[in-house]
Design a protein around this motif. Sequence first.
Motif, PDB file in Angstrom:
ATOM      1  N   GLU A  83     -31.763  19.039   8.579  1.00  0.00           N
ATOM      2  CA  GLU A  83     -31.768  18.584   9.976  1.00  0.00           C
ATOM      3  C   GLU A  83     -31.602  19.759  10.950  1.00  0.00           C
ATOM      4  OE1 GLU A  83     -29.563  17.452   7.716  1.00  0.00           O
ATOM      5  OE2 GLU A  83     -29.495  15.259   7.695  1.00  0.00           O
ATOM      6  N   GLY A  84     -31.072  20.879  10.473  1.00  0.00           N
ATOM      7  CA  GLY A  84     -30.863  22.039  11.340  1.00  0.00           C
ATOM      8  C   GLY A  84     -29.390  22.379  11.468  1.00  0.00           C
ATOM      9  N   GLY A  85     -29.103  23.288  12.383  1.00  0.00           N
ATOM     10  CA  GLY A  85     -27.716  23.730  12.561  1.00  0.00           C
ATOM     11  C   GLY A  85     -27.572  24.511  13.846  1.00  0.00           C
ATOM     12  N   LEU A 117     -35.058  29.132  11.297  1.00  0.00           N
ATOM     13  CA  LEU A 117     -34.712  29.549  12.664  1.00  0.00           C
ATOM     14  C   LEU A 117     -35.196  28.531  13.702  1.00  0.00           C
ATOM     15  CD1 LEU A 117     -35.306  33.409  12.934  1.00  0.00           C
ATOM     16  CD2 LEU A 117     -33.177  32.172  13.349  1.00  0.00           C
ATOM     17  N   ASP A 118     -36.376  27.957  13.437  1.00  0.00           N
ATOM     18  CA  ASP A 118     -36.948  26.977  14.365  1.00  0.00           C
ATOM     19  C   ASP A 118     -36.066  25.743  14.528  1.00  0.00           C
ATOM     20  OD1 ASP A 118     -39.103  28.503  14.888  1.00  0.00           O
ATOM     21  OD2 ASP A 118     -40.487  27.467  13.515  1.00  0.00           O
ATOM     22  N   LYS A 119     -35.256  25.468  13.517  1.00  0.00           N
ATOM     23  CA  LYS A 119     -34.450  24.243  13.561  1.00  0.00           C
ATOM     24  C   LYS A 119     -33.037  24.492  14.085  1.00  0.00           C
ATOM     25  CE  LYS A 119     -35.306  23.253   9.247  1.00  0.00           C
ATOM     26  NZ  LYS A 119     -35.500  22.617   7.926  1.00  0.00           N
ATOM     27  N   LEU A 120     -32.757  25.716  14.471  1.00  0.00           N
ATOM     28  CA  LEU A 120     -31.408  26.043  14.941  1.00  0.00           C
ATOM     29  C   LEU A 120     -31.345  25.943  16.463  1.00  0.00           C
ATOM     30  CD1 LEU A 120     -30.697  29.111  12.640  1.00  0.00           C
ATOM     31  CD2 LEU A 120     -30.085  26.717  12.270  1.00  0.00           C
ATOM     32  N   VAL A 136     -28.219  35.656   5.733  1.00  0.00           N
ATOM     33  CA  VAL A 136     -27.932  36.491   6.905  1.00  0.00           C
ATOM     34  C   VAL A 136     -29.057  36.364   7.937  1.00  0.00           C
ATOM     35  CG1 VAL A 136     -27.325  38.797   7.697  1.00  0.00           C
ATOM     36  CG2 VAL A 136     -26.801  38.117   5.345  1.00  0.00           C
ATOM     37  N   TYR A 137     -30.281  36.560   7.462  1.00  0.00           N
ATOM     38  CA  TYR A 137     -31.445  36.466   8.356  1.00  0.00           C
ATOM     39  C   TYR A 137     -32.276  35.261   7.930  1.00  0.00           C
ATOM     40  CZ  TYR A 137     -30.300  41.158  10.008  1.00  0.00           C
ATOM     41  OH  TYR A 137     -29.666  42.240  10.574  1.00  0.00           O
ATOM     42  N   PRO A 138     -32.030  34.096   8.559  1.00  0.00           N
ATOM     43  CA  PRO A 138     -32.753  32.892   8.119  1.00  0.00           C
ATOM     44  C   PRO A 138     -34.257  33.063   8.319  1.00  0.00           C
ATOM     45  CG  PRO A 138     -31.063  32.367   9.763  1.00  0.00           C
ATOM     46  CD  PRO A 138     -31.188  33.851   9.716  1.00  0.00           C
ATOM     47  N   PRO A 139     -35.066  32.514   7.376  1.00  0.00           N
ATOM     48  CA  PRO A 139     -36.513  32.579   7.541  1.00  0.00           C
ATOM     49  C   PRO A 139     -36.971  31.794   8.771  1.00  0.00           C
ATOM     50  CG  PRO A 139     -35.909  31.229   5.631  1.00  0.00           C
ATOM     51  CD  PRO A 139     -34.657  31.864   6.131  1.00  0.00           C
ATOM     52  N   ALA A 140     -38.180  32.107   9.234  1.00  0.00           N
ATOM     53  CA  ALA A 140     -38.683  31.545  10.493  1.00  0.00           C
ATOM     54  C   ALA A 140     -38.593  30.022  10.546  1.00  0.00           C
ATOM     55  CB  ALA A 140     -40.114  32.011  10.725  1.00  0.00           C
ATOM     56  N   GLY A 190     -25.085  34.918  14.092  1.00  0.00           N
ATOM     57  CA  GLY A 190     -25.042  34.186  12.834  1.00  0.00           C
ATOM     58  C   GLY A 190     -25.366  32.719  13.022  1.00  0.00           C
ATOM     59  N   THR A 191     -25.117  31.940  11.978  1.00  0.00           N
ATOM     60  CA  THR A 191     -25.442  30.523  12.011  1.00  0.00           C
ATOM     61  C   THR A 191     -24.245  29.719  11.502  1.00  0.00           C
ATOM     62  OG1 THR A 191     -26.354  30.628   9.767  1.00  0.00           O
ATOM     63  CG2 THR A 191     -27.898  30.944  11.584  1.00  0.00           C
TER      64      THR A 191
END
Lengths: 289, 373
Positions: free
Chosen positions: B272-274, B345-348, B338-342, B152-153
């Motif tokens: 900014e991301g996570g 995802l790049d910013k995580l 639940v499923y972050p888009p691409a 998860g995030t």
Amino acid sequence: MYRFLGKHTSLRAWLLLLPAALWLFVFFVAPLFIVLAYSFLERGTYGGVVWSFTLENFQRVFDPLYFNTFLRSFYIAGVTTLITLILGFPLAGYIATRPAARRGTLVLALMIPFWTNFLIRTYAWLTLLRTNTGLINVTLLSLGLIKEPLSLFGNDFAIILGLVYGWLPDMVLPIFAALDRLDPALIEAARDLYASETKVFWRVIWPLSLPGVVAGSMLVFIPSLGAFVTPAILGGGKSLMIGNIISNQFLAAHDWPFGSALSFVMMTVMLAATLIYFRVTSGKERRQL
Amino acid sequence: MKRKTFWLLTALALLALLLTACAPAAAPTEEQAAPEEQAAPAGLEPAKEIVFYNWSEYIDPEIYTLFEDETGIKVVEDNFSSNEEMLAKLQGGATGYAVIVPSDYTVSIMIEEGMLAELDQANIPNLANLSEQFKNTYYDPGNKYCVPYQWGTTGIGYIDGEVDEPTSWAVLFNPDPNHPAYGRTTMLDDAREAFAAALVYLGYDINTTDEAQLQEAKDVLIQAKAGLAGYDSDTYEDLLASGENLMAHGWNGDFLVAQEENENIAYTIPEEGGVIWVDNMCIPASATPEEKLAAEMFIDFILRPDIGAMLSDYNYYASPNAAAEANFDAEFLEDPTVYPPAEVLDKLQFIHPVGEAESLYQRLWDEVKSAAP
């Protein structure tokens, strides 16, 4: 064998003490020594201890960050003790002056809430104190008595309230016991000798209830000083007491030696305070008797 | 004389009682371990009961019943609320846990500390069901020690309609007294997660060991305190659902579960991301061979496609199990929460162990939590 023991009474006393002594040694003294030993060791990076001697843990206790938390904890525990004393003394006096048959019922009534787990009672306070959904604020807001919700949660007020609530019976019971033993004839004698009500209180009742007051204050002050559940829940985790810092060292920071050093310093301070307190008060009592 | 005898006997009886009271704790394990350790591994019987040490509300209890019906092994659950708490308990010598669920960076630590048992992959044929990227994670390539459980995030949950979607972490770290969520916001009571949020906001690596950057992160964390109702890792989603709070720093699945109570709850990852994380099933090195075998059977069971689907259906977290995903609704698989888009995802970033800097993080966290709000 018992004939032999009969002649050696001191040996017999030791044998009788053995089970209790063994119990205390295994479950009290030995863990205490482990804590003491840990406080002189270095931390393992991710918990545990490294076996090399250092005094650094004790130096860090005096780091302003932690030292101020100590002072804050003393302040909170002191205020808590004072409030429980102010609330508890009249209550104990009230119970002690009821007819004997009702005293038992009143003491029982005082104890009943404490058959519920402390954690659950603390959470129950949350439902009352919450800022926006708490019962107190919702009621006051809907009655139009306040415009903005009162800040009842997540601050020192909430912590002290929770501690006073939690430890009040520990203050009331010893004072009640002391007042219960007080001979009413002494109060009558004081009145017969034209003492004012204030004088009766300060010259007769207060000195005779002092052992109860001292015992009650110790019973409230010591657990309040080390409290960590109440500040964690009612304080919203925003302001720490020394109990939280110690528990964090073990459960979050992986720093067992520092946690041990903090506990040990706290224990020493409490022990010293207890000894001084008892010495001072018993001296006073001797003079007054 | 008789009285003396009586006292002497009483003392001896008490002593005997004390000794017997202490004894049973140690005796059975010795008895059990001795004969069976010599037995050939092939003839090894799985333990009748295992303890699963997991995060709370993270598994459908029905799964235990199904597992017990099939194998006769009873699963007992115990919970922890942070990786550090679980680690501390095991470091303190706690035994009896057969399966534990540490997150990625904690797996690295536990492998390094020798706290995990190597898995016998022959007992876990369903490992093949994992998606490719979960077979080669940074912390345990080849699933030598652990099997991904859920992933998860970490971002921000909020009440849609009362609060605008937070697009920046500034909403936490630069609190505005006029914002509706001012004083009605919580942050995770977790040093690494809190620092990760602050470091992402400042544009730094979330695993930095640079003291100046960490000091800066500490300052913004203290700044955030003015707008916080408190630090909370266990009940923050319930406090959103009940209307007490309007915004919370937390884990995506928790907010989705709380949506059942309050449909206005939404979740976002600021621009900014996570943090992205993977929780894993591992077996502590302290497990007995019987417990380990039962644990491997349990892990294999969780990896079954139908059970993996039950798991996500209950806790609303994304599954690392490709075969299970085939059983999901399209709606769940397409849910960006639940499923972050691409591009998200790049910013995580993953949290990594920071070694010696660990004590710096904790000391600064103590400063944050002790600071006057």
